[in-house]
Design an enzyme around this catalytic site. Structure first.
Site, PDB file in Angstrom:
ATOM      1  N   HIS A 222      -6.397  -7.132  -0.302  1.00 19.27           N
ATOM      2  CA  HIS A 222      -6.565  -5.690  -0.531  1.00 19.27           C
ATOM      3  C   HIS A 222      -5.895  -5.280  -1.842  1.00 19.27           C
ATOM      4  CE1 HIS A 222      -6.684  -6.311   3.939  1.00 19.27           C
ATOM      5  NE2 HIS A 222      -7.807  -5.644   3.743  1.00 19.27           N
TER       6      HIS A 222
ATOM      7  N   HIS B 256       0.818  -1.227   0.000  1.00 16.85           N
ATOM      8  CA  HIS B 256       0.000   0.000   0.000  1.00 16.85           C
ATOM      9  C   HIS B 256       0.850   1.275   0.000  1.00 16.85           C
ATOM     10  CE1 HIS B 256      -3.613  -2.289   0.530  1.00 16.85           C
ATOM     11  NE2 HIS B 256      -3.276  -2.748   1.724  1.00 16.85           N
TER      12      HIS B 256
ATOM     13  N   ASP C   4      -4.643 -12.797   3.483  1.00 17.40           N
ATOM     14  CA  ASP C   4      -5.894 -12.280   4.027  1.00 17.40           C
ATOM     15  C   ASP C   4      -7.094 -12.550   3.115  1.00 17.40           C
ATOM     16  OD1 ASP C   4      -4.704 -10.502   2.310  1.00 17.40           O
ATOM     17  OD2 ASP C   4      -4.639  -8.827   3.726  1.00 17.40           O
TER      18      ASP C   4
ATOM     19  N   ASP D 253      -2.819 -10.521  -2.294  1.00 19.40           N
ATOM     20  CA  ASP D 253      -3.351 -10.022  -1.021  1.00 19.40           C
ATOM     21  C   ASP D 253      -4.812  -9.616  -1.249  1.00 19.40           C
ATOM     22  OD1 ASP D 253      -2.150  -8.627   1.752  1.00 19.40           O
ATOM     23  OD2 ASP D 253      -3.898  -7.599   0.937  1.00 19.40           O
TER      24      ASP D 253
HETATM   25 ZN    ZN Z   1      -4.091  -7.114   2.834  1.00 16.45          ZN
END
Ligand code: ZN
Length: 373
Positions: A182, A143, A268, A180
């Site tokens: 996200h 991120h 995740d 991931d």
């Molecule tokens: Zn994540």
């Protein structure tokens, strides 16, 4: 098959404090102190399972080093690096940039070690000392934007490694696959106008960051066509992830013909994760790894480096990490005791809404050109 493995006890000492999951405790707001989601246990327990299962004896342990400031500056602004260093000097540390990503004193050193571990992994693969590698790093990176950290990430480990491979190791093209749960927004932003780095993000639709990772985000300028996003509906399991790999990720990497495949490997999207709502099993992650190894074999002599990102269930994540690393080195140790439970969850197989979302993302393949000439 020789698989490199990088971990350091310092990664467990990265200190995100006593937030209640995301938010700093504050009795005036009714927020009790607890434990930050991004705590050490998930990663430390992967490492300990690697050791106790005996898999460690099948891996080639590589010692991480710290990334230099110049290496970090290939991706990040000097202001960001200077601020993280300054906050790292303070008693109590600081925050990566978005208020939900605290780090303790000395956090700069640990984040530099995480970035440097991925550099070492890439160097080992390019030097032929190992066939592939897994860098079990913390804090995560995907991120982090050039000008700020966010989402528990201080420096973008994968992006720094991609630039290193380009500038120092002779790689012309690099594919970054991010599984991931996200959106890999930071990595996408770093390379958004760069046709030398293809970014592909599989993520749950609109989880974090909000309004990021839409299928229309395809890159800009010369980089148009070299960012791919596959926003998946909540509840996507092994069948949907496999279809996404076969329909979007593998064809994209085949078209692109990179010299190196990097994976931002979060767990995740796992079936028991507190932050995601997907249903991937350890067998699902095993399959994602097999498919990625196959395409890396086809296009770049198997050069493959995985860098650890999220994954927040300390009981389940270790079995996902073990499955991936077993696959990388072709060995088997203990069985995942959760597997009968999570594999039997309803709708593990591809669902129509998932197929539609993935087919929509596959339209983006048309923008990828192979090597000239
Ligand atoms: Zn994540």
């Amino acid at each position: 098959m020789t698989t490199g493995y990088l971990y350091h006890e310092m990664f467990g000492w990265h200190d995100p404090g006593t937030a209640a999951g995301l938010f700093a405790s504050d009795p005036r707001l009714g927020i009790q102190p607890l434990q930050h989601f991004e705590h050490a246990d998930t990663k430390r327990r992967i490492h300990e399972l690697i050791v106790v299962s005996g898999l460690i004896d099948e891996l080639l342990r590589i010692e991480p080093r710290r990334a230099t400031e110049d290496e970090i500056l290939r991706v990040h602004d000097r202001e960001h690096v200077t601020r993280i260093r300054a906050e790292s000097e303070r008693p109590g540390g600081g925050d990566a940039g978005d208020g939900i990503s605290p780090f303790g004193s000395g956090g700069f050193d640990i984040a530099s070690l995480a970035a440097g571990a991925v550099l070492e992994a890439v160097e080992a693969v390019f030097a032929g000392r190992v066939d592939n590698a897994y860098a079990l790093v913390r804090p995560p990176g995907h991120h982090a934007l050039p000008g700020t950290g966010m989402g528990f990430c201080l420096f973008n480990n994968v992006a720094i490694a991609a630039r290193h491979a380009r500038y120092r190791l002779g790689a012309e093209r690099i594919a970054v696959l991010d599984w991931d749960v996200h959106h890999g927004n930071g990595t996408q932003a770093v390379f958004y106008d760069d046709p030398a780095v293809l970014t592909i993000s599989l993520h749950q639709d609109n989880v974090f960051p909000l309004n990021s990772g839409r299928v229309e985000e395809l890159g800009s300028g010369a980089g148009r066509g070299y960012s791919l996003n596959v926003p998946l509906p909540p509840g996507t399991g092994d069948g949907g992830y496999r279809y996404a790999m076969e329909t979007v990720c593998l064809p994209a990497i085949r078209r692109f013909q990179p010299d190196l495949v990097l994976v931002a490997s979060g767990f995740d999207a796992g079936a028991m994760d507190p932050m995601g709502r997907q249903m991937v099993t350890s067998d699902g992650f095993r399959r994602l790894t097999e498919l990625t190894m196959e395409v890396a074999d086809e296009v770049c002599g198997g050069r493959l480096v995985l860098s650890h990102e999220g994954g927040y269930n300390p009981a389940y994540v270790p079995f996902c990490g073990l499955a991936v690393m077993e696959t990388l080195c072709g060995k088997k140790t203990v069985s995942d005791p959760f597997l009968p439970l999570v594999a039997a969850m309803a709708q593990q197989e591809l669902q129509p809404a998932q197929r539609d979302a993935i087919d929509l993302a596959a339209a983006g393949l048309a923008g990828i050109e192979g090597r000239a000439g």
